[in-house]
Design an enzyme around this catalytic site. Structure first.
Site, mmCIF file in Angstrom:
data_model
loop_
_atom_site.group_PDB
_atom_site.id
_atom_site.type_symbol
_atom_site.label_atom_id
_atom_site.label_comp_id
_atom_site.label_asym_id
_atom_site.label_seq_id
_atom_site.Cartn_x
_atom_site.Cartn_y
_atom_site.Cartn_z
ATOM 1 C CG ASN A 19 -7.823 -2.006 -4.813
ATOM 2 O OD1 ASN A 19 -6.908 -2.782 -4.570
ATOM 3 N ND2 ASN A 19 -8.098 -0.979 -4.002
ATOM 4 C CG ASP A 21 -1.995 1.053 1.148
ATOM 5 O OD1 ASP A 21 -2.412 1.400 0.024
ATOM 6 O OD2 ASP A 21 -2.422 1.540 2.210
HETATM 7 C C1 IPE Z 1 -5.345 -2.544 0.104
HETATM 8 O O1 IPE Z 1 -5.050 -1.215 -0.081
HETATM 9 C C2 IPE Z 1 -5.367 -3.264 -1.202
HETATM 10 C C3 IPE Z 1 -4.079 -3.444 -1.844
HETATM 11 C C4 IPE Z 1 -2.923 -3.037 -1.400
HETATM 12 C C5 IPE Z 1 -4.120 -4.168 -3.087
HETATM 13 P P1 IPE Z 1 -6.196 -0.107 -0.257
HETATM 14 O O2 IPE Z 1 -5.498 1.176 -0.484
HETATM 15 O O3 IPE Z 1 -7.157 -0.551 -1.284
HETATM 16 O O4 IPE Z 1 -6.903 -0.157 1.166
HETATM 17 P P2 IPE Z 1 -7.726 0.965 1.927
HETATM 18 O O5 IPE Z 1 -8.742 1.512 0.954
HETATM 19 O O6 IPE Z 1 -6.755 2.015 2.362
HETATM 20 O O7 IPE Z 1 -8.322 0.263 3.090
HETATM 21 C C1 IPE Z 2 -1.740 0.197 -3.296
HETATM 22 O O1 IPE Z 2 -1.495 1.561 -3.366
HETATM 23 C C2 IPE Z 2 -2.002 -0.412 -4.638
HETATM 24 C C3 IPE Z 2 -3.407 -0.778 -4.864
HETATM 25 C C4 IPE Z 2 -4.344 -0.675 -3.978
HETATM 26 C C5 IPE Z 2 -3.748 -1.296 -6.166
HETATM 27 P P1 IPE Z 2 -2.659 2.635 -3.349
HETATM 28 O O2 IPE Z 2 -3.050 2.931 -4.741
HETATM 29 O O3 IPE Z 2 -3.757 2.214 -2.446
HETATM 30 O O4 IPE Z 2 -1.900 3.863 -2.736
HETATM 31 P P2 IPE Z 2 -2.460 4.913 -1.691
HETATM 32 O O5 IPE Z 2 -2.914 4.145 -0.492
HETATM 33 O O6 IPE Z 2 -3.589 5.625 -2.372
HETATM 34 O O7 IPE Z 2 -1.290 5.778 -1.402
HETATM 35 MG MG MG Z 3 -4.063 2.476 -0.449
#
Ligand code: IPE
Ligand code: IPE
Ligand code: MG
Length: 243
Positions: A70, A22
């Site tokens: 996602n 993340d």
């Molecule tokens: C969790 O991260 C999913 C992945 C890393 C693939 P998210 O960014 O989707 O989670 P939330 O929305 O902060 O809980």
């Molecule tokens: C994790 O990074 C990757 C996926 C969830 C696909 P994010 O895209 O959630 O990155 P932040 O949390 O917005 O920084």
């Molecule tokens: Mg995230």
């Protein structure tokens, strides 16, 4: 070989390490870049950590790459993520195979394009006989959806008389998950600063040790991985019992 040195130096290596990758978006936003470039940098971090974990002798590495939730993101972001995944698979397949890694794709592939499905099938097929690290890429993965799928599968077996309702126990549920036959994660690492599971391996993480860190995933290095393993090794796991 750095990996072998590490392996002998470590006393209590986790068998299964899970990572919630993340922070890609914030990494990009901090630099004034499109989120796509954060996901690109995240893929590079993943490449390095997969290699390192395999060298270290980790048995199972599960990465959360794309959740069921996602799909709520913009079509532009989602297609960028899958495009990067295709590039990753194309570039890394030979090395993963050379390193004897077996790649599994865990999750619901509904909604993924035919070209993505074909590439994922190619990786799975090419590495299926490998006996080194099991590398689970969790894609279209959600812990609740996984449990619902397991329930449907068990209900189907009851309906066709393969099993009796009384045979649905914890082992039966465990076996019906995408991770059936694998040990639960010993260690879950979540970079990016958030302290939650975000629907990742809800059943499997019952007794998993969690390590959270502020580092955004694209900045996550081998040293951060080492630090998480060291922290894990110092934990006292009791599983509800007494020492
Ligand atoms: C969790 O991260 C999913 C992945 C890393 C693939 P998210 O960014 O989707 O989670 P939330 O929305 O902060 O809980
Ligand atoms: C994790 O990074 C990757 C996926 C969830 C696909 P994010 O895209 O959630 O990155 P932040 O949390 O917005 O920084
Ligand atoms: Mg995230």
């Amino acid at each position: 070989m750095i990996g072998n040195d590490l392996e002998t130096a470590r006393e209590n290596l986790p068998s299964h390490v899970a990572i919630i990758m993340d922070g890609n978006g914030r990494w990009a936003e901090k630099r004034g870049l499109l989120r796509y470039f954060g996901h690109d940098a995240g893929m590079k971090a993943m490449t390095e950590i997969v290699r390192y974990a395999s060298d270290m002798g980790i048995g199972y590495l599960s990465v959360y790459a794309f959740s069921t939730e996602n799909w709520k993101r913009s079509e532009e972001e989602v297609s960028g993520i899958f495009k990067l995944l295709l590039i990753y698979v194309d570039k890394e397949l030979d090395e993963l195979h050379r390193n004897n890694c077996k790649v599994n794709i865990l999750g619901d592939t509904t909604g993924m394009s035919r070209i993505v499905l074909k590439a994922l099938e190619k990786v799975r097929e090419k590495t299926k006989g490998n006996t080194g690290m099991i590398f689970n890429i969790c894609l279209g993965y959600g812990g609740r959806a996984e449990l619902a799928r397991a329930a449907r599968s068990l209900a189907g077996k009851v309906a066709d008389g393969t099993i009796a309702p009384g045979e649905i126990d914890e082992d039966a549920i465990t076996d019906a998950l995408y991770t059936g036959g694998m040990p639960d994660p010993d260690l879950l690492i979540r970079p990016g600063g958030e302290k939650r599971l975000s629907n990742f391996m809800l059943w499997q993480c019952a007794y998993t040790e969690f390590v959270f860190c502020e580092t955004l995933w694209p900045d996550f290095t081998k040293e951060d991985f080492d630090k998480a393993i060291t922290e894990y090794e110092a934990r006292k796991r009791r599983f509800g019992g007494r020492k």
